[in-house]
Design an enzyme around this catalytic site. Structure first.
Site, short mmCIF file in Angstrom:
data_model
loop_
_atom_site.label_atom_id
_atom_site.label_comp_id
_atom_site.label_asym_id
_atom_site.label_seq_id
_atom_site.Cartn_x
_atom_site.Cartn_y
_atom_site.Cartn_z
CB VAL A 131 -58.97 38.23 -47.58
CG1 VAL A 131 -60.26 37.65 -47.11
CG2 VAL A 131 -57.82 37.80 -46.75
N GLY A 133 -60.62 38.72 -53.18
CA GLY A 133 -60.29 39.47 -54.29
C GLY A 133 -60.68 41.10 -54.25
CB ILE A 135 -64.86 41.95 -51.12
CG1 ILE A 135 -65.64 41.19 -52.14
CG2 ILE A 135 -65.47 42.44 -49.85
CD1 ILE A 135 -66.44 39.92 -51.27
CE LYS A 204 -58.72 33.50 -50.59
NZ LYS A 204 -59.46 32.94 -51.69
N GLY A 302 -59.85 36.36 -59.77
CA GLY A 302 -59.60 36.70 -61.19
C GLY A 302 -58.68 38.06 -61.49
N1 HSE Z 1 -58.61 30.04 -55.79
C1 HSE Z 1 -59.21 30.89 -54.92
C2 HSE Z 1 -60.83 31.03 -55.31
C3 HSE Z 1 -58.70 32.36 -55.32
O1 HSE Z 1 -61.10 29.93 -55.92
O2 HSE Z 1 -61.37 31.54 -54.61
C4 HSE Z 1 -57.41 32.57 -54.58
O3 HSE Z 1 -57.41 32.52 -53.45
#
Ligand code: HSE
Length: 434
Positions: A131, A133, A135, A204, A302
């Protein structure tokens, strides 16, 4: 002392994890007090190009060299998708290994089974990378805010859609051209369905709702709307009314034991903190009854941001397994048992709405539409008409309603769509923040 790790998958995130663990070994050892070592990584094609060259002998095509390998204490599942990820995660837990995963779809759809298995075998399941990235929102809710009753939670949880909406809003792009641009820049997938239809952010939201309220909703319990229907005019009108359009994940305690959980484009005041979260950034705002409002923002996807969250989990599992009482591991969601509170159906929720009708410009049109709305108890706060479409000859008749019950509004809108002068209607919720 060494904590030995195995990876399932060595794609972008796996390569990022290997990069941090390899290049920052001294730093991690200094923080942890002992060493983290990557032992094996399972891949389909060992010859494929990698963004970080794996150490000699790391790659294997054999899942059993990681799952069930008694030398490996922690398994990081970085394959994505449901199968074989689900089977491998359950197998690793049954074999007594701790699991770290970045797989939001897996946990959102099969979380009950996985979390129950982890509790049964007394092993950790960590998912900070699933959830938002980099953070640390999982830890913020599960640990930092554990003293609180969470009152509401708002999130911008998908970077691809936030980038598209930012370009549509600031540079007046159409959805199609903003999507194409996001694909060319490497943000959006070739098949963008999961992102633009809202499914990724909904997965998420399910996990954040579970952490916040101890309730793991099903996808069907949540109202999910994507962003494909939005048009440049919607952004211009939003700006005229002082709003910004964002794809917002919301989960709120609306009544005792009742939660509202929804993922939809909304208009929010341009002055709100979340309105300023642009580009591919993610953000979450949580209100605890004791803490007040917490706001966190950062890269939601990323290679290195996601790897940052995975390695953070690796260190946390390593600490937990060494220091905590081995009979009582922390539960994955921060709740010893999940509840089954009601998720309020979206039809029963109420809010102000933005309505944009494309209509034939002719006497009596406004009164026909407002008459139908009025009969359904929908009261108008503002009305403007402008912008003739040269192709269709229609004009935009734009309305902001007072608070309306969504079920009533849907009925009313359906009735107005049957009017011969109505050629189209767009509807966006206006988010109220108390
Ligand atoms: N594809 C997602 C985004 C990242 O653009 O935030 C992976 O959950």
């Amino acid at each position: 002392m060494i904590t030995k790790i195995g990876l399932l998958g060595y794609g972008t995130v796996g390569a990022g994890v290997a990069q941090i663990v390899t290049q920052e070994q001294a730093l991690l050892t200094q923080k942890l007090g002992w060493t983290i070592k990557l032992v094996k990584a399972v891949v389909r094609n060992p010859q494929a190009q990698r963004r970080f060259t794996p150490p000699e002998g790391l790659l294997t095509t054999e899942p059993d060299e990681v799952v069930g390998n008694p030398e490996i204490e922690v398994v990081c599942e970085l394959i994505g998708g449901i199968e074989p990820a689900r089977t491998l995660v359950l197998k690793a837990l049954s074999a007594g290994q701790h699991v770290i995963t970045a797989n939001k779809a897996l946990l959102a759809l099969h979380g009950t089974e996985i979390f129950e298995k982890a509790q049964e075998v007394n092993r950790c399941v960590m998912f900070e990378a699933a959830v938002a990235g980099s953070i640390p929102i999982i830890r913020t809710i599960r640990e930092g805010l554990s003293a609180n009753r969470i009152q509401n939670l708002y999130g911008i949880l998908n970077g691809t859609t936030n980038l598209i909406l930012t370009r549509m809003s600031k540079d007046h792009l159409t959805f199609d051209s903003a999507l194409k641009e996001a694909q060319q820049a490497g943000y959006a997938e070739a098949d963008p369905t999961t992102d633009v239809m809202g499914y990724d952010a909904a997965h998420k939201l399910i996990l954040l709702t579970a952490l916040a309220y101890g309730v793991l909703p099903k996808m069907d319990d949540i109202h999910i709307e994507g962003i494909t229907q939005l048009e440049p005019e919607d952004f211009s009108f939003a700006s005229e009314f002082g709003y910004v359009i964002k794809l917002l994940a919301v989960s709120s305690l609306v009544e005792k034991e009742t939660i509202e959980a929804r993922l939809q484009p909304v208009m929010l005041p341009a002055s709100h903190l979340l309105a300023g979260v642009g580009g591919a950034m993610n953000a979450v705002m949580v209100r605890g009854n004791a803490s007040g409002d917490i706001f966190v923002s950062g890269p939601g996807a990323g290679m290195m941001p996601t790897a940052s969250a995975v390695v953070g989990d690796i260190l946390e599992v390593a600490r937990t397994t060494r220091h905590s009482h081995s009979d009582h591991r922390p539960s994955a969601l921060g709740w010893r048992s999940l509840k089954s509170e009601m998720i309020k159906p979206i039809t029963q929720t109420s809010a102000p709405y933005y309505l944009r009708y494309a209509v034939i410009d002719r006497p009596g049109v406004l009164s026909s539409i407002s008459g139908i709305l009025g009969r359904h108890d929908i009261s108008l706060a503002q009305v403007i008409q402008k912008g003739q479409n040269p192709q269709t000859g229609t004009v935009n008749l734009v309305m902001l309603t007072h608070r309306a019950v969504f079920g009533d509004l849907s009925e009313a809108v359906k009735e107005t769509q049957a009017l011969e002068v109505v050629k189209g209607v767009h509807l966006i919720r206006v988010e109220e923040f108390n």
